[in-house]
Design a protein around this motif. Structure first.
Motif, PDB file in Angstrom:
ATOM      1  N   ARG A 182      41.271  39.626  41.517  1.00 36.15           N
ATOM      2  CA  ARG A 182      41.437  40.969  40.951  1.00 36.15           C
ATOM      3  C   ARG A 182      40.934  41.019  39.508  1.00 36.15           C
ATOM      4  N   GLN A 183      40.022  41.943  39.255  1.00 41.76           N
ATOM      5  CA  GLN A 183      39.305  41.960  37.984  1.00 41.76           C
ATOM      6  C   GLN A 183      40.225  42.094  36.778  1.00 41.76           C
ATOM      7  N   GLU A 184      41.192  43.004  36.860  1.00 42.74           N
ATOM      8  CA  GLU A 184      42.040  43.237  35.688  1.00 42.74           C
ATOM      9  C   GLU A 184      43.052  42.122  35.458  1.00 42.74           C
ATOM     10  N   LEU A 185      43.140  41.175  36.389  1.00 43.22           N
ATOM     11  CA  LEU A 185      44.084  40.060  36.247  1.00 43.22           C
ATOM     12  C   LEU A 185      43.380  38.721  36.052  1.00 43.22           C
ATOM     13  N   SER A 187      40.749  36.094  33.860  1.00 37.36           N
ATOM     14  CA  SER A 187      40.133  35.741  32.587  1.00 37.36           C
ATOM     15  C   SER A 187      39.093  34.671  32.846  1.00 37.36           C
ATOM     16  N   ARG A 219      50.088  36.970  31.828  1.00 35.53           N
ATOM     17  CA  ARG A 219      50.034  38.064  32.814  1.00 35.53           C
ATOM     18  C   ARG A 219      51.031  37.843  33.939  1.00 35.53           C
TER      19      ARG A 219
END
Length: 224
Positions: A182-185, A187, A219
């Motif tokens: 998942r992109q927003e999660l 790094s 996160r």
């Protein structure tokens, strides 16, 4: 937090412990790490001659075939079910691909349960191998590798991805797995090295790798 640690092909748990030493030191002393050996003999991985011992047995988790991959997946699932829970997983190359396959496998079996109580709350992937599709292994008897274009984002926990821009051994390792997360999660840190984990000879890369790992831990709302 408690990390399960999986080495790369042609190495072993002792070598992976050495490879991650500088980064684990940078993460502080609030974490524990449990290193698990593969069960399949392998040739020594290139580039580890300086840290390999004459007494070392070089191992991998699976051969590149359906039956071996399925056994490795089920063996890892059994280990996690019996010896867990683990807060996170830290894995390199083939070990990362296997860990990712387990995360997807658990989600395929129980999507709602894994959203509420995932098998790992975060994952750290060094030069992450491309995971096999668990449903194809289990249901169809086929060896199919996952990819974002066909499968989308399948891993919904916080992840840290670290790989080398000069990786000529496995140039798809790292980028393919990162897109499945998942992109927003996620790094990402891409260092200047090859198929390796940043160590004491590159303190700047160690620091940046530790930063993306700490971001994944944060996160996941886990202790730093």
């Amino acid at each position: 937090m408690r990390f399960l640690c999986l080495h790369g092909m042609g190495a072993n748990s002792r070598i992976f412990e050495m490879q991650t030493g500088a980064i684990r030191y940078s993460l502080g002393n609030r974490h524990t790490y449990e290193f698990i050996d593969g069960a399949v003999p392998a040739k020594m991985a290139p580039g580890i001659e300086s840290i390999a011992s004459p007494d070392d047995e070089f191992l991998q988790y699976a051969l590149d075939e359906r039956e071996s991959s399925l056994k490795a997946l089920f063996d890892l699932e059994r280990l996690v079910d019996q010896e867990g829970p683990f807060d996170g997983v830290m894995a390199f190359s083939q070990g990362a691909g296997l860990a990712a396959s387990l995360i997807v496998h658990k989600s395929q079996k129980d999507p709602h349960g894994q959203r509420q109580n995932p098998v790992f709350r975060c994952a750290v992937f060094f030069c992450g191998g491309v995971p096999a599709d668990p449903s194809a292994l289990v249901q169809n008897g086929k060896m199919r590798l996952l990819n974002f274009e066909s499968d989308g984002e399948l891993i919904e926990i916080p992840t840290a991805h670290i790989w080398g821009a000069s990786d000529t051994l496995y140039p798809t390792f790292g980028p393919v797995l990162s897109k499945l997360c998942r992109q927003e999660l996620r790094s990402v840190f891409v260092h200047n090295g090859g198929h390796e984990i940043p160590g004491a000879r590159d303190p700047e890369a160690v620091l940046k790798a530790a930063q993306v790992i700490k971001a994944a831990i944060e996160r996941a709302n886990l202790p730093q």
